[in-house]
Design an enzyme around this catalytic site. Sequence first.
Site, short mmCIF file in Angstrom:
data_model
loop_
_atom_site.label_atom_id
_atom_site.label_comp_id
_atom_site.label_asym_id
_atom_site.label_seq_id
_atom_site.Cartn_x
_atom_site.Cartn_y
_atom_site.Cartn_z
N GLY A 10 0.85 -1.20 0.00
CA GLY A 10 0.00 0.00 0.00
C GLY A 10 0.88 1.24 0.00
N ALA A 11 0.56 2.18 -0.89
CA ALA A 11 1.38 3.40 -1.00
C ALA A 11 0.53 4.65 -0.87
CB ALA A 11 2.16 3.39 -2.31
N GLY A 12 -0.53 4.56 -0.03
CA GLY A 12 -1.26 5.75 0.36
C GLY A 12 -0.45 6.45 1.45
N ALA A 14 -0.42 6.07 4.71
CA ALA A 14 0.16 5.18 5.73
C ALA A 14 1.39 4.47 5.17
CB ALA A 14 -0.88 4.18 6.20
N GLY A 15 1.27 3.94 3.95
CA GLY A 15 2.37 3.19 3.36
C GLY A 15 3.58 4.06 3.09
N PHE A 113 -13.92 21.56 12.72
CA PHE A 113 -14.36 20.27 12.20
C PHE A 113 -15.28 19.62 13.23
CE2 PHE A 113 -13.03 17.38 8.66
CZ PHE A 113 -12.76 18.36 7.72
N ASP A 210 -8.60 -5.58 0.69
CA ASP A 210 -7.65 -6.68 0.42
C ASP A 210 -6.81 -7.02 1.65
OD1 ASP A 210 -8.60 -5.49 -1.90
OD2 ASP A 210 -6.74 -5.68 -3.02
N GLN A 229 -18.52 4.04 9.29
CA GLN A 229 -18.95 5.45 9.33
C GLN A 229 -19.74 5.86 8.09
OE1 GLN A 229 -16.01 9.04 9.25
NE2 GLN A 229 -16.96 8.98 11.26
N HIS A 231 -20.88 9.24 6.36
CA HIS A 231 -20.58 10.67 6.38
C HIS A 231 -21.88 11.43 6.12
CE1 HIS A 231 -18.86 14.53 5.29
NE2 HIS A 231 -17.65 14.11 5.64
N LEU A 241 -18.20 12.77 -2.07
CA LEU A 241 -18.12 13.46 -0.78
C LEU A 241 -18.14 14.98 -0.94
CD1 LEU A 241 -17.51 13.02 2.31
CD2 LEU A 241 -15.18 13.64 1.73
N GLU A 244 -16.50 17.78 5.10
CA GLU A 244 -16.98 18.38 6.35
C GLU A 244 -16.45 19.80 6.50
OE1 GLU A 244 -17.34 15.60 9.62
OE2 GLU A 244 -16.06 16.91 10.82
N ARG A 275 -19.93 12.77 13.45
CA ARG A 275 -20.56 12.31 12.20
C ARG A 275 -21.70 11.33 12.45
NH1 ARG A 275 -15.15 11.75 8.40
NH2 ARG A 275 -14.97 13.99 8.09
N HIS A 342 -18.53 5.97 4.30
CA HIS A 342 -17.32 6.78 4.13
C HIS A 342 -16.05 6.14 4.69
CE1 HIS A 342 -14.89 10.33 3.71
NE2 HIS A 342 -14.69 10.44 5.00
N ARG A 377 -15.13 7.79 14.08
CA ARG A 377 -13.92 8.59 13.86
C ARG A 377 -14.29 10.06 13.70
NH1 ARG A 377 -11.52 10.87 9.35
NH2 ARG A 377 -12.62 9.71 7.72
N SER A 382 -8.24 10.83 10.49
CA SER A 382 -7.72 9.66 9.78
C SER A 382 -6.38 9.95 9.14
CB SER A 382 -8.70 9.19 8.71
OG SER A 382 -8.08 8.18 7.96
C1 LIG Z 1 -13.31 11.26 -0.41
C2 LIG Z 1 -12.56 11.11 0.90
C3 LIG Z 1 -12.16 12.25 1.60
C4 LIG Z 1 -11.50 12.11 2.82
N1 LIG Z 1 -11.11 13.24 3.50
C5 LIG Z 1 -10.41 13.11 4.65
C6 LIG Z 1 -9.92 14.27 5.34
O1 LIG Z 1 -10.06 15.40 4.89
N2 LIG Z 1 -9.25 14.09 6.50
C7 LIG Z 1 -9.03 12.84 7.03
O2 LIG Z 1 -8.40 12.75 8.08
N3 LIG Z 1 -9.46 11.74 6.39
C8 LIG Z 1 -10.14 11.85 5.21
N4 LIG Z 1 -10.57 10.71 4.57
C9 LIG Z 1 -10.14 9.39 5.05
C10 LIG Z 1 -8.69 9.16 4.67
O3 LIG Z 1 -8.41 9.81 3.47
C11 LIG Z 1 -8.35 7.68 4.51
O4 LIG Z 1 -8.81 6.96 5.61
C12 LIG Z 1 -6.84 7.51 4.40
O5 LIG Z 1 -6.32 8.36 3.40
C13 LIG Z 1 -6.46 6.09 4.13
O6 LIG Z 1 -5.08 6.05 3.86
P1 LIG Z 1 -4.30 4.68 3.77
O7 LIG Z 1 -2.89 5.03 3.54
O8 LIG Z 1 -4.65 3.84 4.93
O9 LIG Z 1 -4.93 3.95 2.48
P2 LIG Z 1 -5.18 4.41 0.97
O10 LIG Z 1 -4.83 5.82 0.72
O11 LIG Z 1 -6.55 3.96 0.64
O12 LIG Z 1 -4.13 3.55 0.18
C14 LIG Z 1 -4.23 2.15 0.07
C15 LIG Z 1 -3.06 1.64 -0.74
O13 LIG Z 1 -3.05 0.22 -0.72
C16 LIG Z 1 -2.83 -0.27 -2.02
N5 LIG Z 1 -3.41 -1.61 -2.10
C17 LIG Z 1 -4.62 -2.04 -1.63
N6 LIG Z 1 -4.78 -3.35 -1.88
C18 LIG Z 1 -3.64 -3.77 -2.49
C19 LIG Z 1 -3.21 -5.03 -2.99
N7 LIG Z 1 -3.97 -6.13 -2.95
N8 LIG Z 1 -1.98 -5.09 -3.57
C20 LIG Z 1 -1.19 -3.98 -3.67
N9 LIG Z 1 -1.56 -2.77 -3.21
C21 LIG Z 1 -2.77 -2.67 -2.62
C22 LIG Z 1 -3.49 0.76 -2.91
O14 LIG Z 1 -2.99 0.69 -4.22
C23 LIG Z 1 -3.09 2.05 -2.20
O15 LIG Z 1 -1.79 2.42 -2.57
C24 LIG Z 1 -11.24 10.83 3.34
C25 LIG Z 1 -11.62 9.70 2.63
C26 LIG Z 1 -12.30 9.84 1.43
C27 LIG Z 1 -12.74 8.58 0.73
#
Ligand SMILES: Cc1cc2nc3c(=O)[nH]c(=O)nc-3n(C[C@H](O)[C@H](O)[C@H](O)COP(=O)(O)OP(=O)(O)OC[C@H]3O[C@@H](n4cnc5c(N)ncnc54)[C@H](O)[C@@H]3O)c2cc1C
Length: 564
Positions: A10-12, A14-15, A113, A210, A229, A231, A241, A244, A275, A342, A377, A382
């Site tokens: 995962g490269a969001g 957290a990753g 918020f 996953d 949750q 929203h 979305l 907020e 929320r 959400h 939350r 988050s």
């Molecule tokens: C529209 C929206 C707006 C939001 N706004 C806010 C906000 O303003 N403030 C706040 O605090 N939170 C907000 N949130 C919540 C927050 O954005 C998310 O909870 C958070 O960004 C999740 O980050 P993450 O790194 O855990 O996962 P993600 O960013 O979801 O990344 C997941 C990663 O895992 C990878 N992955 C998944 N499965 C596999 C697999 N099988 N093999 C390889 N790679 C895989 C994906 O490719 C991706 O890189 C929002 C959420 C949404 C949907």
Amino acid sequence: MPAHDVLIIGAGLAGQRAALAAAETGASVAIMSKVHPVRSHSVAAAGGINAAIAIDDDWTEHAYDTVKGSDFLGDQDAIEIMCSEAPGEAMHLEHIGVTFHRNDKGELDLRAFGGASKKRTAYVADITGQAILHVLYEQLMRHHETVDSFEEWFCTSLIRDDDGHCAGAVARDIRSGTIEVFNAKSVILANGGNGQCYKPTTNALICTGDGIAQAYRAGAPIMDMEMVQYHPTTLAENGFLITEGARGEGAHLLNSEGRRFMEDYAPNKMELASRDVVSRAEQTEINEGRGVGPDGQGIYLDITVVPRKRVLEALREIVNIGRDFAGTDITREPIMIRPGQHYIMGGVRTDVDGQTPIPGLYAAGEVACVSVHGGNRLGANSLLDTLIFGRRSGEHAARRGKELAMPKAPATRASEDAAQIKQIIDRPHDGRRVSEIKDELGATMNEFVAVYRDEDGLKKAGEIVGRLKEQAAEAYVDDRGTVFNQDVLGALEVGYMIDCAEMTIVSAIDRKESRGAQFRLDYPDRHDEEWLKHINVTRSADGEPEISYSPVTITQWEPEVRKY
Ligand SMILES: Cc1cc2nc3c(=O)[nH]c(=O)nc-3n(C[C@H](O)[C@H](O)[C@H](O)COP(=O)(O)OP(=O)(O)OC[C@H]3O[C@@H](n4cnc5c(N)ncnc54)[C@H](O)[C@@H]3O)c2cc1C
């Protein structure tokens, strides 16, 4: 076979935060994502990130708001860590290049918020996630000698060695269809949530649970899954979305009588209650016939009360979303919204360093449950959670790697997953399509496992999901090729989603009380004597979800009646 001290899936946010921390702690790192990293769902985060950086604020107030927001189900030791480390993390982001909004005096600006007793949310207009994700991606490039990036690789399963330690993972290169074993001393799951179990949802198509399902299949406990949750402000048509941040800037919620109905539900915080409270209030107005729109299933969000100049400066993305996806100019007229799925409060159970009970397996971000969000939350907590526990996991896993030899990961594991993929591709075309199963799953969860729940509806959902599970085992795909075969990956994803849905339903049936996001019409009160505990789900030997409990950690805030 690639081998690294730390493998991050995962490269969001957290990753990438975990990868940066692990690299800075001296580890060799692999980071993998099934989409290009900057297309992770984190990029969509709009409103901002919480940190008690104002002069009149204090991290203990942030922590108390979070505990109260969680309806006292959050673990207070973890919440204390998250909130006390938040100001340092926000400053770190600024120093590495995140251009947080500043006020006329040049100071960091903070917006209000939901559920927060102070203005505490730092933001970059309404593209905060994008701003942070891109900066982290750039920063990681500086570590190209020790960080290997596997972009558009899909992880199919986790590997445990003979001692039960996590020894790596199996993944498929989406571009070529090649399957490989990735050997690692530690694996950090950072796969995000499973919002796609619901339809509509605010979540991206890739949020299919996953990591939660793969950890579950590998034997890890999954916690707080009943807490989903909704929203309060998502577009009625498609679940998009409306941040907020809009209410943070002062927007009102109106029913069909044109009245700010939140005064009946949360007279002190009004639109900025937490929320779960606002979503429930909206749903009650709709159920009692005071909804708006052709089918009475909506509520008006009135942003016209916020000065137009400020809307264009601080909420420009939702101006675009309103215009492009609802045909509404939010600077001139109210927009119709409703509560929509959400965020997943539950996930893979971890300690405050991201460690799961499986040695060598970590989790951080939405895939994980530390648990800092408990039953509900708070908005903007988050992004903070992903960064704080992403960093802590990365550092811990890197330090752990220094003392260990590389565990054994049998290369044969690749052929098992390859055989499963071939079996899916070879299925005859007499079952159902994967997309049909996914649609029915989403509609079922949104009908029976939503803002209001009861035993009959939850059991009905359980039966439908049970049938979908059988159908998914025979569902067919059209694409039989190897190059960019998203079809076959979609079949794997629907399997993960069904596992997650099953865990949510059994946990929601089990919790016979109302707390946070779980409101049971048949058990409308909170019962601390019996239910101040986490529900954990593990997979039994015959593949069924099995429930156990773990205590909630309380440090300084005893549960009290929750009012806004
Ligand atoms: C529209 C929206 C707006 C939001 N706004 C806010 C906000 O303003 N403030 C706040 O605090 N939170 C907000 N949130 C919540 C927050 O954005 C998310 O909870 C958070 O960004 C999740 O980050 P993450 O790194 O855990 O996962 P993600 O960013 O979801 O990344 C997941 C990663 O895992 C990878 N992955 C998944 N499965 C596999 C697999 N099988 N093999 C390889 N790679 C895989 C994906 O490719 C991706 O890189 C929002 C959420 C949404 C949907």
